[in-house]
Structures are given as C-alpha cells and as structure tokens.
Scaffold this active site. Structure first.
Site, short mmCIF file in Angstrom:
data_model
loop_
_atom_site.label_atom_id
_atom_site.label_comp_id
_atom_site.label_asym_id
_atom_site.label_seq_id
_atom_site.Cartn_x
_atom_site.Cartn_y
_atom_site.Cartn_z
N ARG A 121 5.56 -6.81 -10.07
CA ARG A 121 6.59 -7.45 -10.89
C ARG A 121 6.30 -8.96 -10.94
NH1 ARG A 121 7.63 -3.18 -12.77
NH2 ARG A 121 9.57 -2.00 -12.63
N ARG A 166 5.00 -4.20 5.33
CA ARG A 166 5.79 -4.54 6.52
C ARG A 166 5.44 -3.61 7.67
NH1 ARG A 166 11.23 -4.24 3.27
NH2 ARG A 166 9.98 -2.47 2.57
N GLU A 208 9.88 -11.29 -18.95
CA GLU A 208 9.28 -10.50 -20.05
C GLU A 208 10.26 -10.33 -21.20
OE1 GLU A 208 7.93 -6.90 -18.19
OE2 GLU A 208 6.62 -7.99 -16.83
N LEU A 232 0.86 -1.19 0.00
CA LEU A 232 0.00 0.00 0.00
C LEU A 232 0.89 1.24 0.00
CD1 LEU A 232 -3.16 0.39 0.10
CD2 LEU A 232 -2.83 1.08 2.47
N HIS A 268 2.58 -5.67 -19.95
CA HIS A 268 3.21 -4.64 -19.11
C HIS A 268 2.86 -3.22 -19.63
CE1 HIS A 268 6.89 -3.91 -16.32
NE2 HIS A 268 6.08 -2.87 -16.28
N ILE A 322 1.26 3.71 -5.30
CA ILE A 322 0.28 3.20 -6.28
C ILE A 322 -0.81 2.39 -5.57
CG2 ILE A 322 -0.04 1.77 -8.33
CD1 ILE A 322 2.91 2.45 -9.06
P1 NAP Z 1 6.19 2.37 -3.14
O1 NAP Z 1 5.48 3.65 -2.94
O2 NAP Z 1 7.60 2.22 -2.70
O3 NAP Z 1 5.30 1.24 -2.42
C1 NAP Z 1 5.74 -0.06 -2.20
C2 NAP Z 1 4.81 -0.71 -1.18
O4 NAP Z 1 5.20 -2.08 -1.05
C3 NAP Z 1 4.90 -0.08 0.19
O5 NAP Z 1 3.61 -0.04 0.75
C4 NAP Z 1 5.79 -1.04 0.98
O6 NAP Z 1 5.45 -0.98 2.35
C5 NAP Z 1 5.39 -2.38 0.34
N1 NAP Z 1 6.42 -3.39 0.46
C6 NAP Z 1 7.70 -3.33 0.03
N2 NAP Z 1 8.35 -4.47 0.35
C7 NAP Z 1 7.46 -5.26 0.98
C8 NAP Z 1 7.52 -6.55 1.57
N3 NAP Z 1 8.66 -7.26 1.56
N4 NAP Z 1 6.40 -7.05 2.14
C9 NAP Z 1 5.26 -6.33 2.17
N5 NAP Z 1 5.13 -5.11 1.62
C10 NAP Z 1 6.22 -4.58 1.04
O7 NAP Z 1 6.18 1.94 -4.67
P2 NAP Z 1 5.10 2.28 -5.80
O8 NAP Z 1 5.45 3.58 -6.43
O9 NAP Z 1 3.72 2.10 -5.25
O10 NAP Z 1 5.44 1.11 -6.86
C11 NAP Z 1 5.40 -0.23 -6.47
C12 NAP Z 1 5.95 -1.13 -7.55
O11 NAP Z 1 5.00 -1.28 -8.59
C13 NAP Z 1 7.21 -0.65 -8.28
O12 NAP Z 1 8.38 -0.92 -7.54
C14 NAP Z 1 7.16 -1.42 -9.58
O13 NAP Z 1 7.83 -2.66 -9.43
C15 NAP Z 1 5.67 -1.70 -9.77
N6 NAP Z 1 5.11 -0.94 -10.92
C16 NAP Z 1 4.63 -1.62 -11.99
C17 NAP Z 1 4.11 -0.91 -13.06
C18 NAP Z 1 3.58 -1.60 -14.28
O14 NAP Z 1 3.69 -1.04 -15.36
N7 NAP Z 1 2.97 -2.78 -14.14
C19 NAP Z 1 4.08 0.49 -13.04
C20 NAP Z 1 4.57 1.13 -11.93
C21 NAP Z 1 5.08 0.41 -10.86
P3 NAP Z 1 6.52 -1.34 3.49
O15 NAP Z 1 7.82 -0.70 3.11
O16 NAP Z 1 5.90 -0.82 4.74
O17 NAP Z 1 6.59 -2.84 3.50
C1 8YV Z 2 7.31 0.89 -17.02
C2 8YV Z 2 7.06 0.19 -14.59
O1 8YV Z 2 6.68 0.03 -17.90
O2 8YV Z 2 7.55 2.28 -13.63
C3 8YV Z 2 7.65 1.05 -13.54
O3 8YV Z 2 8.19 0.49 -12.58
O4 8YV Z 2 7.04 -1.00 -14.48
C4 8YV Z 2 6.46 0.82 -15.79
O5 8YV Z 2 5.94 2.06 -15.56
C5 8YV Z 2 8.72 0.50 -16.82
O6 8YV Z 2 9.41 1.67 -16.58
C6 8YV Z 2 9.31 -0.20 -18.00
O7 8YV Z 2 10.66 -0.41 -17.78
#
Ligand code: NAP
Ligand code: 8YV
Length: 321
Positions: A231, A174, A260, A151, A278, A154
């Site tokens: 991921r 955590r 991927e 949480l 993705h 995003i």
């Molecule tokens: P963020 O603000 O750093 O949030 C990460 C969340 O995960 C925090 O609530 C953190 O809380 C929790 N977390 C981290 N490690 C954990 C663990 N071991 N167990 C339980 N909870 C854990 O990051 P964000 O900006 O929301 O982005 C999250 C991730 O989404 C990115 O790192 C990326 O991999 C992915 N993403 C994917 C796309 C896509 O295109 N599909 C796009 C954007 C992002 P705690 O630290 O309290 O545990």
């Molecule tokens: C993009 C993502 O697709 O921001 C991230 O972590 O997974 C996506 O927004 C990524 O940057 C592609 O490498």
C-alpha cells in the site's frame, strides 16, 4: 419467500452481481455513503459488498447488518474495528490472487532494473532505427540481495519466484517464520542495511505508516531499489522522491500510492521510477477468482451460516468446533 437484501457500495466487479443477483435483492449506490440509500431500506440490508471500503458511518446506519464482503485481500478500507464491535463478519479475498500479484511484482522489479518500458518506447519512437541500440541499463538483477518486508501469503510467493533467479533472499516480519530458510531480520532498518532491493508487501495498518522513509532508503544505498506492491501508505512519498532525485537510491517500482489515483508530480517526472496504476491483481482470470470468492462468502453465509474467509479481527467460530 422474501429475498435477503444486499447493498453494493460503489462499483463492483460484474461477476459478483451475476453470481448473487438471483438469490438476493440487490441495492446499488455510487459510493459507500448511507445518505444514498432509501431510509426505508436501511433496516432490510443484511450484507454489504464493496471494492472501495465501508466506513463506520455506513456500518452504523445499518441496524441489521451481518456481513461485509470486501473485494480484495487488503481490507484497510473497511472499518473492521466498528464491524467487530457490532459482531459483524468481515470477509476478504486471500490466496486466489497470490500468484498474480507475485508474478506482477517480479515483472515490476525487472522493468525497474532493466528499464524495459523505456526500451520499448525507444523502439516504438523509431529511435532504434535512427539512433542505434538502447543504452545499457545501469542496473541488473545479477548480484542483488533481496529484502522482503512482509512474508505472508503473497510475500512468500514472491520469495519462491525470486529463488529461481539465484538471488539471496531475506525478510522482515514481526514474527519469524519457522517454515522458511530465508535470513530473518528483526527490524526493517537492519533488513534495509543488509540488502539492496527492498520489496514491500505489508498491509496498511497504523504500525506500517510511512515506515519506508529517508532513514530506511539511505540504508539501501546508492544502488538501492525499492519495489512497493503493498500500500502507498507504507512509503513516505516525499522522502522517496528526494531519494530518487538525489541518487540516495537508484530506482523504484511502485504499483500503489498514498492518494490513488493521484500520483505525486515529483514521481511522475522521474525516469528512475517505474509506475503502475495498482494493477498487481488486475487480470481477467484473477479478478474473476476474487469476484467468485466475494460471492461464495455471501452465499455460504446466508445459505449455510458460515463465511469462507473471515478476517482475523472478526473470527467466526463454528458452533460445533
Ligand atoms: P498476509 O498474508 O496477511 O501477510 C502480511 C505480512 O506482513 C505477514 O508476513 C505479516 O507478518 C507482515 N506484517 C504485517 N504487519 C507488519 C508489521 N507491522 N511489520 C512487519 N511485518 C508486518 O497478507 P497478504 O495476503 O500477503 O497481502 C499483503 C498486503 O498486500 C495486503 O494487505 C494488501 O494491502 C497488499 N496487496 C496489494 C495488491 C496490489 O494490487 N498491489 C494486491 C494484493 C495485496 P507478521 O504478522 O509476522 O508481522
Ligand atoms: C485490488 C488489492 O486492486 O487485493 C488487494 O488488496 O490491492 C488488489 O487486489 C484491490 O482489491 C482494489 O481495491
């Protein structure tokens, strides 16, 4: 005056180049491999920007590297430990993509539950006219309980959107958040036990590897649904394919995969898996905003000595703070 040299490692959004192309000397290589750079240029390079990551071997080959500007909020492709050891700043692109990724997550959830992609194919294939109405979807968002794994920036936007759908929301991180009233579960297993719709939006770290496995999926139960927009690393894809094939859970919606762009054949064959390549942040406006943040990090670093969005492992402390 000599221009600062920036290495672009792999394909990068063209807007980054448009924004920084005149201020800097740009060196471009096909992939992040130091062997592709003219050895005479290596000591000149002060910044790297990449969409696909930056390995330790490339960091080690650049003696005067100051900053790595990652395109994406997830920076698991960058060897951030090596960068931190060398005192090199790593930046990412947080916040500017929260809304897009959260919107896509809700779309993926609804498509997975209500089988809307299959319904459109039914229409386009002429089956509506030939055979009648598309079969009722066995699943619905109505009556579901949502568990969000992660949480953060995003995850919170996903939760806010789902509040409007009238479904109860729980989460696991955590550290519990003090600023939300959603139900907190101290571990992933109890979150999966207490809910039937698990949405994964945690980063790729050693602690999150294959944490969504057979045991967690079994907790979700036969009406269970998994949505993964974090991921692919976090899900054991063999266990997931087993669970979908055997009805251990009902369906899954996936935007991300372990290897991927390769997607496991077993998942491709399943009608109860909704699969996206993705694309959660992949709109023109949002990718433009991400490109701008990459460019602004580089410009701010070299013009004002401050990165805009350094990652926590390479914090930047202002001299006067
Ligand atoms: P963020 O603000 O750093 O949030 C990460 C969340 O995960 C925090 O609530 C953190 O809380 C929790 N977390 C981290 N490690 C954990 C663990 N071991 N167990 C339980 N909870 C854990 O990051 P964000 O900006 O929301 O982005 C999250 C991730 O989404 C990115 O790192 C990326 O991999 C992915 N993403 C994917 C796309 C896509 O295109 N599909 C796009 C954007 C992002 P705690 O630290 O309290 O545990
Ligand atoms: C993009 C993502 O697709 O921001 C991230 O972590 O997974 C996506 O927004 C990524 O940057 C592609 O490498």
């Amino acid at each position: 005056m000599t221009k600062t040299t920036i290495l672009i490692a792999g394909k990068l959004h063209p807007r980054v180049l448009q924004r920084i192309g005149t201020a800097f000397e740009i060196v471009q290589i096909e992939k992040p491999d130091a062997a592709l750079v003219d050895p005479q240029l290596l000591p000149k390079i002060k910044a790297v920007s990449s969409f696909v990551g930056v390995p330790a071997s490339l960091i080690d080959a650049l003696p005067n590297l100051e900053i790595i500007a990652n395109f994406g909020v997830g920076y698991d492709g960058v060897d951030v430990k090596r960068a931190a050891e060398r005192g090199i700043i790593v930046t990412n692109t947080p916040d500017v993509l929260n809304d897009e990724v959260a919107d896509t997550t809700v779309g993926l959830l609804l498509n997975t539950l209500r089988r809307l992609p299959q319904a459109e194919s039914w229409l386009r294939d002429g089956r509506w006219a030939r055979e009648g109405n598309f079969p009722l979807s066995p699943l619905s968002l109505r009556g579901r309980t949502i568990g969000i794994y992660g949480l953060g920036r995003i995850g919170l936007e996903i939760a806010r959107r789902l509040e409007a759908f009238g479904v109860p929301i729980s989460y696991h991180t955590r550290t519990p958040r003090r600023d939300v009233s959603y139900t907190y579960y101290p571990d992933l297993r109890s979150l999966a036990e207490g809910t039937d719709t698990l949405i994964c939006i945690v980063p790729k770290t050693p602690e999150t590897h294959k944490t969504i496995n057979a045991k967690i999926l079994a907790q979700l139960g036969p009406t269970g649904v998994l949505i993964n927009v974090g991921r692919g690393w976090t899900v054991d894809e063999d266990d997931l394919a087993d669970a979908l094939e055997k009805g251990v859970i009902a369906a899954a919606g996936l935007d991300v995969f372990q290897d991927e762009p390769r997607v496991p054949e077993r998942l491709l064959k399943l009608d109860n898996a909704c699969l996206l390549p993705h694309v959660a942040s992949a709109s023109v406006p949002t990718r433009n905003a991400m490109a701008d943040l990459v460019a602004d990090n580089l410009l701010n670093w070299f013009e004002k000595g401050e990165p805009l969005t350094p990652v926590p492992e390479t914090p930047f402390e202002r001299a006067n703070s």
